[in-house]
Design an enzyme around this catalytic site. Structure first.
Site, mmCIF file in Angstrom:
data_model
loop_
_atom_site.group_PDB
_atom_site.id
_atom_site.type_symbol
_atom_site.label_atom_id
_atom_site.label_comp_id
_atom_site.label_asym_id
_atom_site.label_seq_id
_atom_site.Cartn_x
_atom_site.Cartn_y
_atom_site.Cartn_z
ATOM 1 N N CYS A 85 6.385 -5.807 0.335
ATOM 2 C CA CYS A 85 6.951 -4.547 0.798
ATOM 3 C C CYS A 85 8.473 -4.511 0.786
ATOM 4 O O CYS A 85 9.073 -3.513 0.349
ATOM 5 C CB CYS A 85 6.425 -4.204 2.186
ATOM 6 S SG CYS A 85 6.955 -5.327 3.518
ATOM 7 N N HIS A 123 6.883 -4.652 8.144
ATOM 8 C CA HIS A 123 6.643 -3.809 6.969
ATOM 9 C C HIS A 123 7.781 -2.815 6.808
ATOM 10 O O HIS A 123 8.373 -2.357 7.793
ATOM 11 C CB HIS A 123 5.319 -3.059 7.103
ATOM 12 C CG HIS A 123 5.019 -2.187 5.918
ATOM 13 N ND1 HIS A 123 4.842 -2.692 4.654
ATOM 14 C CD2 HIS A 123 4.905 -0.837 5.812
ATOM 15 C CE1 HIS A 123 4.609 -1.699 3.816
ATOM 16 N NE2 HIS A 123 4.654 -0.567 4.483
ATOM 17 N N ASP A 138 5.716 5.124 0.329
ATOM 18 C CA ASP A 138 5.445 3.699 0.510
ATOM 19 C C ASP A 138 4.816 3.136 -0.756
ATOM 20 O O ASP A 138 3.656 3.426 -1.062
ATOM 21 C CB ASP A 138 4.518 3.489 1.703
ATOM 22 C CG ASP A 138 4.431 2.030 2.127
ATOM 23 O OD1 ASP A 138 4.797 1.154 1.305
ATOM 24 O OD2 ASP A 138 3.999 1.764 3.260
#
Length: 289
Positions: A85, A123, A138
């Site tokens: 991420c 995250h 995302d």
């Protein structure tokens, strides 16, 4: 990103954040306009997630993850690798900013694995503004999200090819939830905070090096196309079709190495062979990825 306090700081920041858009677009196979429109945002997100896999092999191998933009681009644009991420968010954020998009990066607490205590903020995702509207973007949550922006509209169910999602306001920010059977399942809580680059560095260090980091023990790979998503959880290979069926199989060493290369486009080298052998020998097929 907040403006720097001086012209020199702004110049240093501009140089360090620079990205070769042409090389990035070639990497993801994007051939559209270079403008900050919603259509471009959609197209870039789709091409990014179809072309650059989610993976944290470097963490499993104990090599760490360097978030310096030069290192991220060398690995993900020029090296044929994926990332997790923090790397995906860095790359996509800088590409969007170079095109003129207004955005904010955020840290989030991942709740998908359960537990009664608040997990660490491990995250990263983006809030992007386009024509006065806000979107959750995302590209780095593995095989759990669809490859399209989600409108920043709390309590509104949003249907995608790979599930239904919603944002719910919490005490500390917003929880992203996934519709599961007759209820809603928490994925991660986006924390409403004025995050600084050092906070992402610290979170990345924890995820990349802490002994209890999930990526230290679980091989998790994912790549999402428009109509199909491929994911690996250790040696369990899953193919999920949009709005439809799922196929799974457990791979031996040869098949695992071939899948990493052929399905995910990863440069499987000699240094990966011991990891592949250990994963197959463990033989548990892993968890969701």
């Amino acid at each position: 990103m907040k403006p720097s306090s001086s012209a020199d700081a702004q110049q240093r920041e501009s140089v360090s954040e620079a990205i070769d858009l042409g090389a990035y677009f070639e990497r993801i196979g994007y051939h559209g306009p270079w403008v900050p429109s919603f259509e471009v945002l959609q197209a870039l997100m789709r091409r990014h997630m179809a072309s650059i896999p989610f993976e944290a092999v470097d963490v499993m191998l104990g090599e760490g993850v360097d978030l310096d933009p030069v290192a991220v681009d060398r690995k993900m644009i020029h090296g044929g690798r994926g990332g997790y991420c923090f790397e995906h968010t860095s790359l996509f954020r800088r590409a969007l900013q170079a095109l003129g998009f207004a955005l904010e990066p955020h840290l989030a607490r991942v709740w998908i694995h359960g537990g009664s205590h608040a997990p660490a903020a491990t995250h990263a995702s983006l809030k992007v503004e386009v024509n006065g509207r806000l979107w959750l973007v995302d590209v780095g949550f593995g095989g759990f999200l669809s490859s399209q922006p989600l409108a920043w509209r709390p309590d509104q169910a949003q249907h995608t090819a790979f599930g239904t999602f919603r944002l719910v306001e919490t005490r500390d920010g917003y929880m992203l939830e996934n519709r599961y059977q007759e209820g809603w399942w928490p994925l991660y809580e986006i924390l409403d905070f004025d995050w600084q680059p050092i906070d992402f560095e610290m979170a990345n260090h924890y995820v990349a090096t802490h002994p209890r980091s999930l990526f230290k023990r679980e091989l998790m790979i994912a790549r999402t196309e428009d109509e199909v998503r491929y994911s690996l959880s250790n040696n369990r290979f899953t193919t999920r079709f949009a709005h439809g069926m799922t196929q799974e199989r457990v791979l031996d060493e040869t098949a695992l190495a071939e899948t990493l290369a052929a399905t995910f486009g990863l440069p499987v080298g000699d240094t990966w062979q011991a990891m592949i052998a250990a994963i197959v020998a463990r033989g548990d097929g892993g968890g969701d990825g």
